[in-house]
Design a protein around this motif. Structure first.
Motif, PDB file in Angstrom:
ATOM      1  N   THR A 101      -3.478   4.554   2.865  1.00 61.17           N
ATOM      2  CA  THR A 101      -2.247   5.429   2.538  1.00 61.17           C
ATOM      3  C   THR A 101      -2.800   6.533   1.705  1.00 61.17           C
ATOM      4  N   SER A 126       0.912  -1.117  -0.148  1.00 63.01           N
ATOM      5  CA  SER A 126       0.036   0.090  -0.097  1.00 63.01           C
ATOM      6  C   SER A 126       0.767   1.339  -0.101  1.00 63.01           C
ATOM      7  N   THR A 127       1.792   1.262  -0.280  1.00 62.17           N
ATOM      8  CA  THR A 127       2.893   2.265  -0.247  1.00 62.17           C
ATOM      9  C   THR A 127       3.852   2.359  -1.791  1.00 62.17           C
ATOM     10  N   LYS A 128       4.329   3.501  -2.074  1.00 60.34           N
ATOM     11  CA  LYS A 128       5.186   3.513  -3.218  1.00 60.34           C
ATOM     12  C   LYS A 128       6.504   2.598  -3.084  1.00 60.34           C
ATOM     13  N   ASP A 147      -0.201   8.133  -0.055  1.00 57.75           N
ATOM     14  CA  ASP A 147       1.007   8.001  -0.958  1.00 57.75           C
ATOM     15  C   ASP A 147       0.747   7.250  -2.309  1.00 57.75           C
ATOM     16  N   THR A 148      -0.465   6.596  -2.704  1.00 62.30           N
ATOM     17  CA  THR A 148      -1.023   6.256  -3.916  1.00 62.30           C
ATOM     18  C   THR A 148      -2.166   6.615  -4.231  1.00 62.30           C
ATOM     19  N   GLU A 149      -2.611   6.643  -5.641  1.00 65.11           N
ATOM     20  CA  GLU A 149      -3.750   7.260  -6.217  1.00 65.11           C
ATOM     21  C   GLU A 149      -4.754   6.014  -5.594  1.00 65.11           C
ATOM     22  N   GLU A 150      -4.668   5.008  -5.500  1.00 66.91           N
ATOM     23  CA  GLU A 150      -5.657   3.999  -5.082  1.00 66.91           C
ATOM     24  C   GLU A 150      -5.913   4.422  -3.614  1.00 66.91           C
TER      25      GLU A 150
END
Length: 349
Positions: A330, A65-67, A332-335
């Motif tokens: 998060t 769930s993070t880059k 940090d992501t578009e999702e």
């Protein structure tokens, strides 16, 4: 490699491989270089077989769930009962990237506030036998959890690892395994719960706040990500994506949202509660001066629609806008940001 011992109120450093004094308690985070072969980082003393860098972890995962993706590997090393009240989880994070990774608040929930300690307080244990979530123990007079204290930003160099531990309230004696849940990885299921060879008295003797053991909610997501629902005790919470309900940066309900709101209204009609709470949320794009009013307006817009759709009399609607507070994923992501842009409708069953 540097081994760090986090004693109560004092932080001392010593190189790995030194002789341990009798009765010394190791409460530590360890950073080991990729070329270092001198041994493992410390876990709490008394574990049922301390892990070493050459031993296999109980479970491993990369972040999802993070880059960071597969650049950060997370291992579960051990889960031990130290007495009838305390269990201790030991984990390891490894940087597989070619550049450094700043761990900062990756294992924290909610994200760190100003002045707060950096700790892995976002990790939790799930007792599936009794449907309970165990949150980390909190030491009296301290912020964060009874756990490894990272003190500042952690720059994990390429190939380096850091070991950390978290103390939790114990489940009942008949529970033999638990699920380890973190903020950045899939859940680790069926982690065996063993008895420590000897209790870590510095951990078990620490004065703690009232343990937090929460009822485990039932959560269901639609396949398209447009909505999800959470069943907890006598309450139902339905989370609708703002991307379905509204145009970008707008608070007027779209025609496409009709089916979703009609379904929610039908559930409210069939429920017993007299109060319906509507909470609006945004992602962390922009700032509070924009996000809070927008989330408030969207909550009010949903209230207006539901007032027309709900046929049961005597219903009271309460609305609030929270901006980017209380994220469920998060940012940090578009999702993740899409999940955080939502309106939550809660009512008694």
């Amino acid at each position: 490699m540097i081994r760090q011992r986090a004693d109560r109120g004092l932080r001392r450093k010593a190189t790995c491989g030194f002789a341990l004094l009798a009765g010394a308690v190791l409460l530590s985070s360890c950073v080991s270089g990729k070329d270092d072969t001198s041994g493992s980082a410390d876990a709490p003393a008394g574990g049922s077989g301390a892990e070493t860098e050459d031993s296999s972890p109980l479970a491993s995962s990369v972040t999802t769930s993070t880059k960071l993706a597969d650049n950060l590997n997370v291992d579960v090393l051990s889960l031990d009962r130290h007495n009838e009240d305390v269990v201790v989880l030991s984990m390891r994070a490894t940087n597989n990237a070619e550049s450094e990774i700043r761990l900062s608040d990756l294992f924290m929930y909610p994200p760190r506030a100003g002045g707060q300690r950096y700790t892995p307080n976002g990790v939790s244990l799930i007792d599936t036998k009794n449907m309970k979530r165990h949150r980390p123990l909190v030491e009296k007079g301290q912020e964060g959890c009874l756990c490894s204290d990272w003190q500042g930003d952690i720059d994990l160099q390429s190939g380096d690892s850091i070991d950390f531990w978290v103390a939790f309230p114990s489940p009942p004696e008949d529970v033999t395994d638990m699920v380890v849940s973190t903020t950045i990885t899939p859940d680790f299921p069926n982690i065996p719960l063993k008895t420590a060879d000897s209790a870590d008295e510095e951990i078990t003797g620490s004065p703690i706040e009232e343990p937090r053991i929460l009822a485990l909610s039932s959560l269901q997501d639609d396949l398209d990500g447009s909505s999800s629902r959470e069943e907890s005790g006598d309450e139902t919470s339905i989370m609708l994506s703002s991307d379905v309900l509204f145009e970008l940066n707008e608070s007027e309900v779209t025609s496409e949202a009709a089916n979703a709101l009609e379904s929610v209204a039908s559930e409210i009609d069939n429920a017993s509660g007299k109060t319906v709470r509507i909470d609006g949320y945004t992602d962390n794009s922009g700032n509070d001066s924009i996000n809070v009013p927008l989330s408030e307006d969207r909550a009010l817009a949903v209230e207006t629609e539901l007032e027309d759709l709900v046929t049961r009399s005597g219903i009271t609607f309460e609305t609030a806008g929270h901006g980017s507070n209380d994220p469920v994923a998060t940012n940090d992501t578009e999702e993740g940001r899409q999940k955080n842009r939502r309106v939550t409708i809660s009512f008694e069953k």
